[in-house]
Design an enzyme around this catalytic site. Structure first.
Site, PDB file in Angstrom:
ATOM      1  N   SER A   1     -43.462  55.605   4.350  1.00 28.48           N
ATOM      2  CA  SER A   1     -42.273  55.619   3.482  1.00 28.48           C
ATOM      3  C   SER A   1     -41.120  54.914   4.188  1.00 28.48           C
ATOM      4  CB  SER A   1     -41.880  57.059   3.158  1.00 28.48           C
ATOM      5  OG  SER A   1     -42.970  57.712   2.540  1.00 28.48           O
TER       6      SER A   1
ATOM      7  N   HIS B   1     -50.301  57.622  -0.023  1.00 26.77           N
ATOM      8  CA  HIS B   1     -50.283  58.933  -0.689  1.00 26.77           C
ATOM      9  C   HIS B   1     -51.319  58.973  -1.821  1.00 26.77           C
ATOM     10  CE1 HIS B   1     -46.009  58.866   0.910  1.00 26.77           C
ATOM     11  NE2 HIS B   1     -46.490  59.989   1.408  1.00 26.77           N
TER      12      HIS B   1
END
Ligand code: PAF
Length: 559
Positions: free
Chosen positions: A196, A40
């Site tokens: 994630s 990210h």
């Protein structure tokens, strides 16, 4: 680093957005579902770098979108830790975080919500076949974020390749007013793609998980070979072996397929015909092993214990070619040169080649307007373009260094005669095609995408309205101290030149049917370059052709 603003309500987002507009700052957005990791942060860096001249305001959204989870998937246990996420974005220099509750983003509830249906062709393979409604949910939430935020740019990871293709289509088909950029997958040292969901893995599962990228990489040459053979049976066998290898490594394969990277149609069903395939494609130093023409995606979803992981690999048959055509005065040269340097590709200035030949014609005292006089000079022509350390182009012809000599008014006056001869067009097109055999270049001209490199990975038609080109020409003349004619006269001259270029018998200016259009009215040079990078990256992602480490000059010589 200043503290990012935390926006929990649409109202707060609205105020923040208005302040950015008032300050004249473009807004660049990284949409996420939180549980932030280095991948990210790479998107945040890309969002910042996508606007080098006018610093953008960076907004990161965090929203675990219920619409994209099917019943039985991990919506309830998806990692949510806003505090930890805010800590990470603080380090990344984000200006604001929009983290709404579900009721805030979908105030009318999810049940009767209008949903966006992306094209079935993009959703029926890979994850789409196994996660019903997933891309509908992604497209819907992203469209809603676009409507609420009105961002100038959004950045997505190439890790979710199918999502990226779907979103590009949705944005394109609905003409949503936002630019999209993508970033290469970030990996752990053992190759595991950051996700994630990796935090679900136990230590033992984590070790098994690294088998996924390893096996994909190991299988890539065999997959490329099977694609090159044109035999669907060969591809099925290679994929079968790879499935067995993954399963033997403790992973349960949900799907494993090799698809066209853009249409996402499986190569199992439709292998391209053998004809026209390069006999022995040269591997590019930066792309994955040689494969089929175009770009193929070898993609898998596996279950590692209870955790679902996806990964892929892109296969390119050669380094990319970008063809840029367009009418005179659209400012192609400056931006093409800069684009080449931004992408680490060789700049092939086809105009310089016609000028170099014209210089030789004049030097030999031949009549530039006579094909019969020019034709013999094409024999044994030794013409080369190379890049110097600072990025400047060096032109040599038959042992003469003529970089500056080709820009004289005499050459300018004669070049259109020389370039109009069919024999010249043929000889120089053949040389340009030889230069492009291994790919790795950006070429600019007026028939590059149609005549020289009809198989270019990216074709762009760069243009500006006649009024805009006249305005730019007037500015240019003024700057150089020349008398500036009436704009109406300049417009008339440009229209006449366009007509001539389009209607000439040899090498008329033509837009390739599959070209992407860029109209540069109202854009600065830097903005045009950014839009060009956007267009190239639609077809050639970072994973297939990474940006050069820094603005480098390519040592490639292109004779
Ligand atoms: O890639 C993601 O994290 C999500 O799918 C996205 C794009 C934020 C939409 O919820």
């Amino acid at each position: 680093m200043s503290e990012p603003a935390l926006l929990r309500r649409r109202q707060a987002l609205h105020h923040w957005r208005r302040r950015q507009a008032e300050a004249g700052r473009p807004v660049h957005v990284v949409p996420t579902m939180g549980a932030l990791h280095e991948g990210h942060l790479a998107l945040v860096r890309a969002a910042r770098e996508a606007s080098p001249c006018r610093p953008a305001a960076l907004l990161l959204t965090i929203f675990v979108n219920p619409l994209q989870f099917a019943p039985g998937e991990d919506f309830d246990r998806y990692p949510r830790d806003l505090e930890a996420d805010l800590e990470r974005v603080r380090e990344a220099g984000v200006d604001a975080v929009f983290a709404p509750e579900t009721g805030e983003l979908f105030p009318g509830g999810e049940g009767s919500l209008t949903r966006l249906l992306p094209p079935e062709t993009l959703c029926r393979s890979l994850c789409g076949a196994h996660r019903p409604g997933h891309f509908e949910g992604v497209a819907t939430v992203v469209a809603r974020l676009i409507a609420l935020i009105r961002p100038d740019l959004m950045v997505f990871g190439e890790k979710d390749w199918q999502q990226l293709q779907v979103l590009r289509r949705v944005v394109g088909d609905l003409a949503l007013p936002v630019r999209l950029r993508s970033c290469a997958t970030v990996r752990e040292v053992d190759g595991l793609a950051l996700s994630s969901r990796n935090r679900y893995l136990s230590a033992a599962e984590r070790r098994l998980a690294s088998g996924l990228p390893r096996s994909l990489r190991r299988a890539a040459p065999a997959v490329a070979g099977a694609l090159g053979s044109g035999d669907p049976g060969a591809l099925a066998r290679v994929l079968g072996d790879l499935t067995s290898e993954l399963e033997a490594g403790g992973l349960r394969v949900e799907y494993l397929d090799c698809v066209d990277a853009h249409s996402l149609v499986s190569h199992r069903q439709a292998l391209p015909p053998l004809a026209g395939r390069p006999d022995s494609p040269e591997p590019s130093p930066r792309a994955a092993p040689p494969a089929t023409p175009g770009m193929a995606l070898l993609a898998a979803a596996v279950h590692c214990g209870p955790t679902r992981l996806i990964d892929h690999l892109l296969l390119m048959s050669r380094a990319p070619i970008v063809a840029i055509d367009g009418p005179a005065g659209a400012g192609k040269s400056t931006v093409t040169r800069a684009l080449a340097s931004r992408l680490g590709l060789l700049y092939l200035d086809t105009g310089a080649m016609y000028r170099a030949l014209t210089w030789w014609v004049l030097r030999q005292g031949a009549d530039a307007a006579s094909a019969a006089a020019v034709a013999p000079l094409l024999r044994d022509l030794d013409l080369s373009l190379s890049l110097e350390a600072g990025g400047a182009q060096r032109v040599t012809l038959n042992g003469h260094e003529i970089t500056d000599a080709i820009r004289t008014p005499e050459v300018t006056a004669a070049v259109s005669h020389v370039a109009a001869h069919a024999c010249v067009r043929e000889a120089l097109t053949a040389q340009q095609q030889r230069m492009g055999q291994r790919g790795g270049l950006v070429a600019e001209g007026r028939d590059v995408g149609t005549a020289v490199f009809p198989d270019a990975e990216v074709k762009i038609f760069l243009t500006a309205t006649v009024a805009e080109r006249a305005r730019r020409r007037a500015g240019d003349l003024r700057e150089r101290g020349f008398e500036v004619p009436e704009l109406a006269l300049l417009e008339q001259q440009i229209e006449e030149r366009d007509h001539l270029d389009r209607s000439r018998e040899v090498a008329p200016l033509r837009r390739a049917d599959d070209a992407l259009d860029l109209i540069t009215d109202g854009l600065t040079v830097e903005e045009v370059i950014e839009r060009l990078v956007d267009l190239v990256r639609q077809r050639v992602p970072e994973e297939a052709w990474p940006p050069p480490a820094e603005d480098q000059s390519s040592p490639l010589s292109n004779t």
